[in-house]
Design an enzyme around this catalytic site. Sequence first.
Site, PDB file in Angstrom:
ATOM      1  N   ARG A 125      -8.584  18.283   8.997  1.00  0.00           N
ATOM      2  CA  ARG A 125      -7.548  18.404  10.022  1.00  0.00           C
ATOM      3  C   ARG A 125      -7.573  19.784  10.654  1.00  0.00           C
ATOM      4  O   ARG A 125      -7.995  20.762  10.034  1.00  0.00           O
ATOM      5  CB  ARG A 125      -6.155  18.166   9.412  1.00  0.00           C
ATOM      6  CG  ARG A 125      -5.969  16.779   8.821  1.00  0.00           C
ATOM      7  CD  ARG A 125      -4.566  16.614   8.240  1.00  0.00           C
ATOM      8  NE  ARG A 125      -4.405  15.323   7.585  1.00  0.00           N
ATOM      9  CZ  ARG A 125      -4.078  14.201   8.204  1.00  0.00           C
ATOM     10  NH1 ARG A 125      -3.876  14.222   9.521  1.00  0.00           N
ATOM     11  NH2 ARG A 125      -3.956  13.073   7.540  1.00  0.00           N
ATOM     12  N   THR A 175      -6.605  -1.246   9.615  1.00  0.00           N
ATOM     13  CA  THR A 175      -6.401  -0.293  10.700  1.00  0.00           C
ATOM     14  C   THR A 175      -6.185  -0.953  12.060  1.00  0.00           C
ATOM     15  O   THR A 175      -7.038  -1.678  12.564  1.00  0.00           O
ATOM     16  CB  THR A 175      -7.547   0.724  10.832  1.00  0.00           C
ATOM     17  OG1 THR A 175      -7.924   1.192   9.541  1.00  0.00           O
ATOM     18  CG2 THR A 175      -7.105   1.909  11.683  1.00  0.00           C
ATOM     19  N   ARG A 199       0.853  -1.200   0.000  1.00  0.00           N
ATOM     20  CA  ARG A 199       0.000   0.000   0.000  1.00  0.00           C
ATOM     21  C   ARG A 199       0.880   1.238   0.000  1.00  0.00           C
ATOM     22  O   ARG A 199       1.750   1.394   0.858  1.00  0.00           O
ATOM     23  CB  ARG A 199      -0.905  -0.007   1.230  1.00  0.00           C
ATOM     24  CG  ARG A 199      -1.677   1.295   1.460  1.00  0.00           C
ATOM     25  CD  ARG A 199      -2.561   1.176   2.685  1.00  0.00           C
ATOM     26  NE  ARG A 199      -3.212   2.425   3.061  1.00  0.00           N
ATOM     27  CZ  ARG A 199      -2.949   3.132   4.166  1.00  0.00           C
ATOM     28  NH1 ARG A 199      -2.003   2.705   5.013  1.00  0.00           N
ATOM     29  NH2 ARG A 199      -3.591   4.247   4.418  1.00  0.00           N
ATOM     30  N   LYS A 256     -13.121   2.805   0.077  1.00  0.00           N
ATOM     31  CA  LYS A 256     -12.858   2.759   1.522  1.00  0.00           C
ATOM     32  C   LYS A 256     -14.140   3.148   2.259  1.00  0.00           C
ATOM     33  O   LYS A 256     -14.673   4.245   2.057  1.00  0.00           O
ATOM     34  CB  LYS A 256     -11.717   3.699   1.882  1.00  0.00           C
ATOM     35  CG  LYS A 256     -10.374   3.246   1.320  1.00  0.00           C
ATOM     36  CD  LYS A 256      -9.270   4.252   1.591  1.00  0.00           C
ATOM     37  CE  LYS A 256      -8.946   4.375   3.064  1.00  0.00           C
ATOM     38  NZ  LYS A 256      -7.819   5.315   3.291  1.00  0.00           N
TER      39      LYS A 256
END
Length: 478
Positions: free
Chosen positions: A74, A281, A33, A220
Amino acid sequence: MLRRTKIVATLGPATSSPEALESIIAAGVDVVRVNFSHGSAEEHINRVRQVREISAKLGKSVAVLADLQGPKLRIARFADNKVILQRGQRFVLDAGMDKNAGDVDGVGIDYEQLTRDVKAGDVLLLDDGRIELEVEQVAGMQIICKVIVGGVLSNNKGLNRKGGGLSAAALTDKDIEDIGTAARMGADFIAVSFVRCANDLKVARDLARKAGSDAHIIAKIERAELVQNPSELDDVIRASDGVMVARGDLAVEIGDAELVVVQKHIISRTRTLNRPVITATQMMESMIHNPMPTRAEVSDVANAVFDYTDAVMLSAESAVGDYPVEAVQAMARICEGSEKHPSMHQSRHRIHEGIEGIEETIALSVMYAANHLKGVKAVICLTESGATPLLASRIKSSVPIFAFSRHFRTQCRTSLYRGVYSIPFDMGNDDNDTVIVRAIEALKARNVLAIGDLVAVTKGDYSHAEGGTNTMKIIKVM
């Protein structure tokens, strides 16, 4: 016994040298990845080039997955790099603030739309849910909050709203640029972050094609509103070429208590709809700094294997961890141990449902024959696109599926599919019987088959034609 569950490993500083890359590939990595949230385009392209060279040297097909950052919301930065927030204090998220001037009273945000997406009473989660803020008031460019759960907060940490629902588009300008980089590096898969709907995947696919990439598109799943709408989730799965259960941001949005049930549902629906699925994850998080996993991490990986995920993924463990090779080895060990359980070889996939086409009919039939006819040691799929081995791999089985293909891209893509192992193979202009004999001889040379074994073979009437699988044969090895 061949390991059926595939391993995805994220590349990063810990695996940047050719020696480190060769070590993790030799240890069992099937897919690498490339995380576009970090690093430069040239760094990624150089690593992928090394992966291609090393995998060729080792005689192993390794796929490349380019993971787009997406609209990762963020906070900005603090003047002193971090602050400590106390429960009950006032803290302001300010879209108009200097992006480098944050302090204990407030910090800037990169996503100005947030001021229009939230309202009083909403709970905002920072740093993967470690910090919780309750919105008290929205005043112009400022979101005035009260700290519910405090702690250390540092620069550029991620931000989510509990329950999801933020309006950020799935593809940013950076993502569009990174799709071009993925095309340049020859990525086999492109993963789209924070997918909202099926159209997000269509847009990503169109952009990839325009950039010259034929990469398969991975959705995703990490938005609360998507997993809470079963029909929309199914539409996204159907529009994709595969799914990643991105448990980090998903857990932040839906809450830890809901995650396991949702994970199981996504894996089940993805397999039912004939797509590969990656579980990702924090699977071996403690191995960032420790050479052995915790018992809880062993159980987490095993649980995903029992759910019949196609692949399990390492993130920081292989990208920046102290023990990347040990993490791959441990994950491989856990997968192999879990796959010995009897439930891993019993399938009811689509048994009470209609079948949509000839290719799927052959794929399902060959696996039921392999599971129930004593003596079948392998399945050979002579394939152009990899579609037949993918469909066959939806059936639980201990019988290995070998994808024989002349196409490098097909060889790499099938590396993601559970229980499928790619063999470079050109049928040339040989007749059908000769091609099958050559394929069987290739597996005999690998000590997969011996005289007296049975092997099941799928192929089409016409060589070099995609989507034409219409034949199944069971042959005794001579």
